[in-house]
Write a protein that holds these residues in place. Structure first.
Motif, PDB file in Angstrom:
ATOM      1  N   VAL A  82      56.936 -88.802 144.013  1.00  0.00           N
ATOM      2  CA  VAL A  82      56.874 -89.388 142.675  1.00  0.00           C
ATOM      3  C   VAL A  82      58.223 -89.975 142.286  1.00  0.00           C
ATOM      4  O   VAL A  82      58.310 -91.088 141.752  1.00  0.00           O
ATOM      5  CB  VAL A  82      56.414 -88.333 141.640  1.00  0.00           C
ATOM      6  N   GLU A  83      59.294 -89.243 142.562  1.00  0.00           N
ATOM      7  CA  GLU A  83      60.647 -89.710 142.233  1.00  0.00           C
ATOM      8  C   GLU A  83      60.968 -91.024 142.935  1.00  0.00           C
ATOM      9  O   GLU A  83      61.610 -91.915 142.366  1.00  0.00           O
ATOM     10  CB  GLU A  83      61.663 -88.639 142.629  1.00  0.00           C
TER      11      GLU A  83
ATOM     12  N   GLY B  55      58.758 -93.255 143.930  1.00  0.00           N
ATOM     13  CA  GLY B  55      57.771 -94.286 143.650  1.00  0.00           C
ATOM     14  C   GLY B  55      56.659 -94.380 144.670  1.00  0.00           C
ATOM     15  O   GLY B  55      55.844 -95.307 144.623  1.00  0.00           O
TER      16      GLY B  55
ATOM     17  N   ALA C  15      54.344 -92.081 144.980  1.00  0.00           N
ATOM     18  CA  ALA C  15      53.173 -91.428 144.388  1.00  0.00           C
ATOM     19  C   ALA C  15      53.308 -91.435 142.874  1.00  0.00           C
ATOM     20  O   ALA C  15      54.410 -91.606 142.327  1.00  0.00           O
ATOM     21  CB  ALA C  15      53.026 -89.999 144.910  1.00  0.00           C
ATOM     22  N   MET C  16      52.172 -91.255 142.209  1.00  0.00           N
ATOM     23  CA  MET C  16      52.146 -91.091 140.758  1.00  0.00           C
ATOM     24  C   MET C  16      51.313 -89.843 140.446  1.00  0.00           C
ATOM     25  O   MET C  16      50.337 -89.565 141.122  1.00  0.00           O
ATOM     26  CB  MET C  16      51.518 -92.314 140.084  1.00  0.00           C
ATOM     27  N   ARG C  17      51.733 -89.114 139.399  1.00  0.00           N
ATOM     28  CA  ARG C  17      51.014 -87.894 139.032  1.00  0.00           C
ATOM     29  C   ARG C  17      50.681 -87.924 137.549  1.00  0.00           C
ATOM     30  O   ARG C  17      51.553 -88.146 136.705  1.00  0.00           O
ATOM     31  CB  ARG C  17      51.853 -86.657 139.354  1.00  0.00           C
ATOM     32  N   SER C  18      49.392 -87.713 137.237  1.00  0.00           N
ATOM     33  CA  SER C  18      48.946 -87.711 135.853  1.00  0.00           C
ATOM     34  C   SER C  18      49.399 -86.436 135.154  1.00  0.00           C
ATOM     35  O   SER C  18      49.177 -85.323 135.659  1.00  0.00           O
ATOM     36  CB  SER C  18      47.411 -87.811 135.798  1.00  0.00           C
ATOM     37  N   ARG C  19      50.034 -86.581 134.007  1.00  0.00           N
ATOM     38  CA  ARG C  19      50.489 -85.398 133.258  1.00  0.00           C
ATOM     39  C   ARG C  19      49.317 -84.621 132.681  1.00  0.00           C
ATOM     40  O   ARG C  19      49.401 -83.402 132.507  1.00  0.00           O
ATOM     41  CB  ARG C  19      51.423 -85.835 132.131  1.00  0.00           C
TER      42      ARG C  19
ATOM     43  N   ILE D 139      46.998 -86.902 141.653  1.00  0.00           N
ATOM     44  CA  ILE D 139      48.071 -87.626 142.332  1.00  0.00           C
ATOM     45  C   ILE D 139      47.474 -88.821 143.051  1.00  0.00           C
ATOM     46  O   ILE D 139      46.473 -88.687 143.766  1.00  0.00           O
ATOM     47  CB  ILE D 139      48.787 -86.708 143.332  1.00  0.00           C
ATOM     48  N   THR D 140      48.073 -89.973 142.879  1.00  0.00           N
ATOM     49  CA  THR D 140      47.633 -91.182 143.563  1.00  0.00           C
ATOM     50  C   THR D 140      48.842 -91.876 144.169  1.00  0.00           C
ATOM     51  O   THR D 140      49.988 -91.505 143.904  1.00  0.00           O
ATOM     52  CB  THR D 140      46.939 -92.156 142.580  1.00  0.00           C
TER      53      THR D 140
ATOM     54  N   GLY E 269      51.748 -94.505 144.740  1.00  0.00           N
ATOM     55  CA  GLY E 269      52.607 -95.165 143.774  1.00  0.00           C
ATOM     56  C   GLY E 269      52.882 -96.612 144.123  1.00  0.00           C
ATOM     57  O   GLY E 269      52.524 -97.090 145.207  1.00  0.00           O
TER      58      GLY E 269
END
Length: 299
Positions: free
Chosen positions: A60-61, A63, A65-69, A74-75, A77
């Motif tokens: 995530v850091e 870029g 991956a992305m994580r929904s709060r 997780i998808t 990025g």
């Protein structure tokens, strides 16, 4: 010549942290799974929750991956997808395969896809065509549900035989040895038949498809359980067609021909009739698929 340890080159030391991170990226790239969570990663990889969380946090850091709060899903990025787009655009196989595959699909009136070897035991669907409708007599096939771009397929017997029909005897022996004992003689005969005619033929029932999908999704089960499920396949289908079986009405799901890079099979072009065919019709489609695949082998 590839250097060996005996040539004075140090052997490569494995990197478990790298392997664990790669496994997480592979799960994120598997479009058939949809969004996943930390719990999914732990269950699929056997990693500890702390390790999975650390890997995802770094992805995530960076870029990748992305994580929904809200949901924790997780998808992939933007950085990863941008890199993937650049690689796809620069890949000569994908560029040429798209044109050839589309022409073949239009000519045969059936879906086609290209799968590429992406690891020692994995292939991935890199592109596909889609024929959403059928003629009134039902003669036009429709794409199978697992034919989606990016979908990984494990090179586990009896699947993807065209990747091994032209392999060395040692490679064939190692691959066949992973199959249940009841399948091994049939597999060896099938590989010989495939190499002779130039393409593999998949014939399977809906039950076979369900078990195939289940086997491809089981990454952490024991060898004994996988072997028992492999034995179940023998009750659902007979592997491929041998020469003396090509007569009468022939149920055919897919026809796959190899794409060579130098001497090795690195990809497969597959047409999906998904219907019953006469021997002549099967031979005609198989010949066209093999001819198209031969053209791609020039890459």
């Amino acid at each position: 010549m590839t250097p060996t340890v005996g040539d004075g080159v140090k052997s490569r030391q494995p990197s478990p942290p790298t392997a664990r991170a790669i496994r997480v990226v592979e799960l994120l790239a598997d479009t058939s799974m949809g969004p996943i969570t930390i719990a999914d990663i732990v269950r699929r990889t056997g990693q500890s929750r702390a390790t999975a969380h650390a890997i995802v946090s770094e992805l995530v850091e960076q870029g990748w991956a992305m994580r929904s709060r809200s949901s924790g899903e997780i998808t992939l990025g933007p950085v990863f997808t941008t890199l993937a787009t650049r690689v796809t655009a620069a890949d000569p196989l994908i560029a040429r395969a798209r044109v050839a595959m589309t022409e073949l699909s239009d000519d045969l009136h059936m879906p086609c896809f290209v799968a590429r070897r992406v690891g020692p035991e994995t292939i991935s669907v890199v592109d596909q065509t889609w024929i959403p409708t059928a003629d009134a007599d039902g003669s036009v096939g429709t794409a199978l549900p697992w034919i989606t771009r990016g979908h990984p397929i494990t090179l586990r017997p009896p699947f993807s035989r065209e990747f091994f029909a032209w392999a060395s005897h040692a490679e064939q022996d190692a691959w066949i040895a992973k199959a249940p004992a009841a399948l091994r003689t049939r597999l060896r005969l099938a590989l010989s038949a495939i190499a002779e005619r130039g393409y593999s033929i998949e014939r399977m029932t809906d039950d076979y498809v369900a078990v195939t999908d289940a086997l491809n999704s089981l990454d952490s089960v024991s060898d004994s359980l996988r072997s028992r499920m492999g034995d179940l396949l023998t009750e659902l289908t007979t592997i491929d067609y041998l020469p003396d079986e090509l007569h009468g009405d022939l149920p055919v799901i897919t026809i796959g021909a190899p794409v060579f890079d130098a001497e090795a099979v690195t990809a497969s072009l597959v047409a999906c009739p998904n219907r019953t065919m006469t021997p002549d019709a099967l031979h005609d489609v198989g010949s066209r698929v093999r001819t198209t695949a031969d053209g791609l082998s020039a890459i």
